[in-house]
Design a protein around this motif. Structure first.
Motif, mmCIF file in Angstrom:
data_model
loop_
_atom_site.group_PDB
_atom_site.id
_atom_site.type_symbol
_atom_site.label_atom_id
_atom_site.label_comp_id
_atom_site.label_asym_id
_atom_site.label_seq_id
_atom_site.Cartn_x
_atom_site.Cartn_y
_atom_site.Cartn_z
ATOM 1 N N LYS A 69 -4.664 -6.900 3.559
ATOM 2 C CA LYS A 69 -3.863 -7.696 2.969
ATOM 3 C C LYS A 69 -2.536 -6.566 2.443
ATOM 4 O O LYS A 69 -1.481 -6.944 2.979
ATOM 5 N N ILE A 70 -3.026 -5.403 2.182
ATOM 6 C CA ILE A 70 -1.889 -4.341 1.876
ATOM 7 C C ILE A 70 -1.286 -3.937 3.120
ATOM 8 O O ILE A 70 -0.040 -3.604 3.391
ATOM 9 N N PHE A 74 1.012 -6.645 4.707
ATOM 10 C CA PHE A 74 2.164 -7.274 3.770
ATOM 11 C C PHE A 74 3.487 -6.730 4.461
ATOM 12 O O PHE A 74 4.309 -7.693 4.398
#
Length: 95
Positions: free
Chosen positions: A41-42, A45
């Motif tokens: 997810k990081i 992003f």
């Protein structure tokens, strides 16, 4: 009769405990799954942010093009209306 009610109560209690254990286990699994996916997810992003910005810019450009086309159509129509309206207004003012 009392033994059957006691047995029913015991079954209900065991069912509630088992249901609570299953919910707790699923919550722990969900948390672990989210914790494992957090690095992805990081990492993704910035890609999502860039896609969002490009989408916003494209929508703004399409909106600006629509406004330009609308102005290009409306302004000449207004000019023609004014060209015909001024002599009629002058004739109406003189009579």
């Amino acid at each position: 009769m009392f033994e059957l009610l006691a047995l029913l109560l015991a079954v209900i209690i065991v069912g509630v405990v088992v249901f609570g254990a299953v919910v707790l286990a699923l919550s722990v699994a969900k948390f672990a799954f989210k914790l494992v996916l957090l690095p992805f997810k990081i990492l993704f992003f910035p890609v999502v942010a860039i896609v969002f910005v490009v989408k916003a810019v494209a929508l703004i450009a399409v909106g600006a093009a629509f406004v330009a086309v609308a102005a290009a159509v409306i302004v000449p129509i207004l000019v023609v209306i004014v060209v015909f309206a001024i002599p009629i207004a002058l004739i109406g003012a003189l009579t």
